[in-house]
Write an enzyme that holds these catalytic residues in place. Structure first.
Site, PDB file in Angstrom:
ATOM      1  N   ASP A  67       0.859  -1.184   0.000  1.00 26.71           N
ATOM      2  CA  ASP A  67       0.000   0.000   0.000  1.00 26.71           C
ATOM      3  C   ASP A  67       0.898   1.237   0.000  1.00 26.71           C
ATOM      4  O   ASP A  67       1.685   1.440   0.926  1.00 26.71           O
ATOM      5  CB  ASP A  67      -0.883  -0.038   1.255  1.00 26.71           C
ATOM      6  N   THR A 100      -3.252   5.496  -3.850  1.00 27.20           N
ATOM      7  CA  THR A 100      -2.124   6.184  -3.205  1.00 27.20           C
ATOM      8  C   THR A 100      -0.830   5.994  -3.993  1.00 27.20           C
ATOM      9  O   THR A 100      -0.014   6.900  -4.080  1.00 27.20           O
ATOM     10  CB  THR A 100      -1.928   5.653  -1.779  1.00 27.20           C
ATOM     11  N   THR A 101      -0.659   4.792  -4.580  1.00 23.47           N
ATOM     12  CA  THR A 101       0.552   4.548  -5.375  1.00 23.47           C
ATOM     13  C   THR A 101       0.453   5.277  -6.708  1.00 23.47           C
ATOM     14  O   THR A 101       1.395   5.935  -7.138  1.00 23.47           O
ATOM     15  CB  THR A 101       0.737   3.033  -5.620  1.00 23.47           C
ATOM     16  N   ASP A 393      -9.014  -0.130   2.348  1.00 21.55           N
ATOM     17  CA  ASP A 393      -8.997   0.574   1.053  1.00 21.55           C
ATOM     18  C   ASP A 393     -10.280   0.292   0.279  1.00 21.55           C
ATOM     19  O   ASP A 393     -10.921   1.205  -0.237  1.00 21.55           O
ATOM     20  CB  ASP A 393      -7.794   0.110   0.201  1.00 21.55           C
TER      21      ASP A 393
END
Length: 536
Positions: A67, A100-101, A393
């Site tokens: 994550d 997020t990545t 998530d």
């Protein structure tokens, strides 16, 4: 004389302060941001790799995760531009939960392109102007491609399942994504559109395998019921409190009590006990059959509750108490003088249940029908932690999608779609801004490239095929990572939330623009440590 004076460098900063100017400042910003992008790049996509994070200190905790936000939170970063990207991924995690990545990688790729443009002597402001127009075009393209099934319940439920599957496919739970997608969708649909994820409680219990995880309607509290108290209560009236129930022993902190015989000490203890007995009687006047306290309950009050046939649960931690109050519809009280003003919690049944080898307290038929608990099982603590992060998530994304029902296709499809719109705009735009727009499109195309690279496929071949498909107006085509080919995302059901994609695009563009504007970095002088001549 004047000439030699003007040549001498003049420092206006305090001794120890540091300044990086123009090219050096820009270069250090670019290097920092690109390094952060490269760090999390390998975790992108369904075939992304995991990272092991070792904590410092004595316990040196081990975290295994892919994550982006978790990785970036855990690493200490000194470069100012890298810090901007870390903060941005945190905001993405808080705001929409996923992507997020992607957001970090997109910002880093934009800055990689900007570095090449600046090397060609194009001014940062021109690049920014081009990027702004490109962001607008990409946003429009994304909005037009979005599909809204908010009015059709069956199709929307299918959308939610697809979104949950897509979100979980890049996480540890990818092999059990059907099972966990069902859990996540059921949990979010129970919230009835309120999006209040506080009502979804996740409990992690070692043992079993990931497929043993299940959704429990009601609320589970990981605590024990007091000795000799009823283990099962129907139609419970619950008083939730945060009060000290531990004064049946004398507490003497820094105070001195002078007595001339031990009998006097016993008298003081008896007075303490009487005080506690009064308190318990005041609590029982509320007409309750279950008392839950955030703090400890000592033996004597526990005994009193047992003889009154009341279930007393101690040390339900703060989060547990807050969530219980929310779920049972009660309030947390600290004083008990006015029973008529206290709002009690209610539920149909409280009983003990066994999970693995541990007993937990199960509240069913709670006032807030939305409440549920997801019990995660797994072989090691690291697997459980990562499963919880992955599920969190998915829950966040689904809760967002219930509010904003539009969806777009995943698998690099949306990125190629936006890149095509930006390229078309660049072809129609005269001047240097067109070069900046083209670089924006190139950065967008890097996301499917990285997804393919991480899976070990030939990214150049796949992305060029995908680009050709989009030029051919096959606007639902993306990368099918299980086959290593280009496929139709609509048929494969690879769907993502419109909200997440839009947030990725806007956050990355804004962060990259902010870093690109920098032309000077000034570091303050470190504080001097004054020697301490007065040790205590």
């Amino acid at each position: 004389m004047m000439a030699s004076l003007s040549m001498a460098p003049v420092s206006i900063f305090r001794h120890g302060a540091d300044e990086e100017k123009a090219e050096t400042a820009r270069l250090s910003s670019f290097i920092g941001a690109i390094a952060i992008g490269d760090l999390v790049k390998s975790t992108l996509g369904p075939k992304g790799m995991d990272k092991i994070l070792l904590g410092g200190g004595q316990d040196s905790s081990v975290t295994v995760t892919n994550d982006g936000a978790t990785i970036l939170k855990a690493i200490g970063v000194d470069n100012p531009a890298a810090k901007v990207l870390v903060d941005m991924s945190k905001v993405q995690d808080d705001e929409v939960g996923d992507g997020t990545t992607s957001v970090t990688v997109l910002a880093a790729e934009l800055l990689r392109e900007a570095e090449l443009l600046i090397a060609k002597k194009i001014h940062p402001q021109i690049i920014i102007a081009g990027w702004r127009k490109a962001t607008q075009a990409a946003r429009e393209a994304l909005r037009e491609a979005a599909v809204d099934h908010g009015n059709d319940e069956l199709k929307f439920q299918q959308d939610l399942m697809n979104i949950a599957r897509t979100t979980l496919s890049s996480k540890l739970l990818t092999h059990h994504k059907d099972h966990f997608s069902k859990l996540a969708v059921q949990a979010v649909l129970r919230l009835k559109g309120s999006g209040n994820l506080e009502a979804v409680h996740v409990i992690k219990k070692l043992g079993g395998s990931l497929t043993d995880s299940y959704l429990d309607e009601g609320f589970l509290l990981d605590k024990r019921i007091g000795v000799n108290q009823p283990k099962r209560i129907e139609n419970a009236n619950i008083l939730i409190a945060n009060t000290g129930m531990d004064t049946d022993k004398i507490k003497i902190f820094g105070s001195r009590v002078r007595v001339d015989s031990t009998a006097k000490v016993a008298e003081i203890e008896t007075a303490e006990k009487e005080k506690m007995k009064e308190k318990v009687e005041r609590i029982l006047k509320h007409g309750i059959n279950c008392f839950i306290n955030r703090q400890l309950i000592y033996n004597y009050p526990e005994q009193l509750f047992a003889s009154a046939g009341v279930m007393a649960i101690e040390h339900a931690d703060f989060v547990g108490v807050e969530r219980l109050a929310l779920v049972t519809g009660g309030e947390i009280s600290s004083t008990f003088d006015h029973p008529e003003l206290v709002k009690l919690g209610h539920c149909k049944l409280i009983e003990e249940v066994m999970i693995g080898e541990e007993t937990l307290i199960h509240f069913s038929g709670v006032d807030m029908g939305e409440a549920c608990t997801i019990v995660l099982r797994g072989a090691t603590q690291q697997i459980l932690d990562e499963a919880e992060r992955s599920l969190h998530d998915a829950l966040c994304v689904l809760a967002q999608t219930v509010k904003e029902t539009r969806t777009v296709f995943g698998g690099g499809c949306s990125e190629m779609l936006m890149a095509k719109a930006v390229s078309d705009l660049a072809n129609r735009t005269p001047g240097k801004e067109a070069v900046a727009m083209e670089s924006f499109a190139k950065a967008l195309r890097m996301l499917p490239t990285i997804i393919a690279d991480n899976a070990g496929y030939d990214s150049a071949e796949l992305v060029s095929q995908l680009r050709a498909a989009h030029q051919d107006n096959k606007s639902t085509f993306g990368l099918d990572m299980s086959q290593g080919a280009v496929g139709d995302m609509a048929a494969l059901g690879i769907t993502e939330s419109f909200q997440v994609k839009r947030q990725v695009l806007l956050s990355a563009a804004e962060a990259a623009e902010m870093i690109l504007r920098v032309d000077n970095i000034i570091k303050a002088a470190p504080r001097k440590r004054v020697p301490d001549h007065h040790p205590c």
